[in-house]
Design an enzyme around this catalytic site. Sequence first.
Site, PDB file in Angstrom:
ATOM      1  N   SER A  76      43.952   7.821  23.655  1.00 60.27           N
ATOM      2  CA  SER A  76      44.940   7.259  24.691  1.00 60.27           C
ATOM      3  C   SER A  76      46.087   6.413  23.819  1.00 60.27           C
ATOM      4  CB  SER A  76      44.016   6.379  25.729  1.00 60.27           C
ATOM      5  OG  SER A  76      43.816   5.097  25.314  1.00 60.27           O
TER       6      SER A  76
ATOM      7  N   ILE B 263      37.994  12.421  33.392  1.00 61.98           N
ATOM      8  CA  ILE B 263      38.667  13.312  32.702  1.00 61.98           C
ATOM      9  C   ILE B 263      37.846  14.730  32.103  1.00 61.98           C
ATOM     10  CG2 ILE B 263      40.210  13.842  30.613  1.00 61.98           C
ATOM     11  CD1 ILE B 263      41.410  11.160  30.732  1.00 61.98           C
TER      12      ILE B 263
ATOM     13  N   THR C  98      41.487   8.603  38.160  1.00 62.79           N
ATOM     14  CA  THR C  98      39.951   8.841  37.968  1.00 62.79           C
ATOM     15  C   THR C  98      39.089   7.986  39.075  1.00 62.79           C
ATOM     16  OG1 THR C  98      39.699   6.790  36.439  1.00 62.79           O
ATOM     17  CG2 THR C  98      40.105   9.215  35.476  1.00 62.79           C
TER      18      THR C  98
ATOM     19  N   TYR D 274      38.426  -1.746  22.181  1.00 66.13           N
ATOM     20  CA  TYR D 274      38.962  -0.469  22.727  1.00 66.13           C
ATOM     21  C   TYR D 274      40.196   0.168  21.645  1.00 66.13           C
ATOM     22  CZ  TYR D 274      41.061   3.035  26.016  1.00 66.13           C
ATOM     23  OH  TYR D 274      41.706   3.960  26.505  1.00 66.13           O
TER      24      TYR D 274
ATOM     25  N   ASP E   3      22.087  11.917  25.217  1.00 69.34           N
ATOM     26  CA  ASP E   3      22.266  10.630  24.910  1.00 69.34           C
ATOM     27  C   ASP E   3      23.380  10.573  23.759  1.00 69.34           C
ATOM     28  OD1 ASP E   3      22.672   7.942  24.196  1.00 69.34           O
ATOM     29  OD2 ASP E   3      20.373   7.296  24.136  1.00 69.34           O
TER      30      ASP E   3
END
Length: 332
Positions: A168, A23, A215, A180, A82
Amino acid sequence: MAKSSTPSLNGKIALVTGASRGIGRGIALQLGQAGATVYITGRQPNESLQNNCEYGDALPTLEKTKQDIEDRGGKAVLVYCDHSDSESVKALFERIDSENGVLDILVNNAFSAVNDINNTEGKPFYELDPNLWDKVNNVGLRNHYICSVYAARMMTKRKSGLIINVSSIGGLTYAFNVAYGVGKMALDRMAADMAEELKDTGVTIFSLWPAAVKTECARELITAGKVQQVVKAPTDMIEESLTTGETVEYAGRCIVHMAADTKVNKRAGKIVFTSDVARHYGFKDIDGATPQDMRSVSVALKFFGWRRLAAITPACLRIPLTAMHFTSYKFE
């Protein structure tokens, strides 16, 4: 309110974190195509390949994103960063400030734990290394907070700017694993709370929820037969998403339209669905298709295994936002 033509972002300065693939890459391509100068970030190639889906030479790179933006007539500035290192992030924003003195759009998209999530083998949190929390939420949450701090400092000085957290549905219901889901819910809450403190500053922040996206890593999961290990959904439902899901550039089209909208502040602190954005502005995906709508009743029925009922449910029937809101309530 249909506006099918693509708006111009000429003169705008944008930053898309994690733009090597997926994305983030799609968003960067669309912003560059619309005329914005896009700073794109990612880790050094050897680091990136160690922590993401293994596609070898076929895996898109940050250099490829830059080249593709330029091939479309846009301008991209490649910065290896990073995002697990706060000093590297600080240096990134100092560079943008010194080179431009302005940042109009920040897209918080960087995420370094794709491979970690894909290889949990469906184990519960108590059987996994607790360091998974940091792998998922250091870059995927903490970094977004830090980026938002530096971006807001630049934007509030000019009383103008847009910050978008790519989140999401994992913030609403279980997906992948505990770390997550908590991270995505926190990301949405972060946008809501930051919006409170950004009131009257001219800076707008909100969360964007894509639906199923085609993806590189989604294809790999299906090819490897690991869908059910990672996603708690019927395998055929996930596989179907590769034909009816969004391209990686669909979210980018959404962001371009919203970035050009003088009334975008009405979305401040909210969770915004890509499908709702497309309906509002009247555009389709880059392949001419209308991707699967996350708020579609028939899609929801199919997800829970009621395929016959889903087949006779009108496609226009959508789940009200209030209903989705109440499903997140955890009170007894």
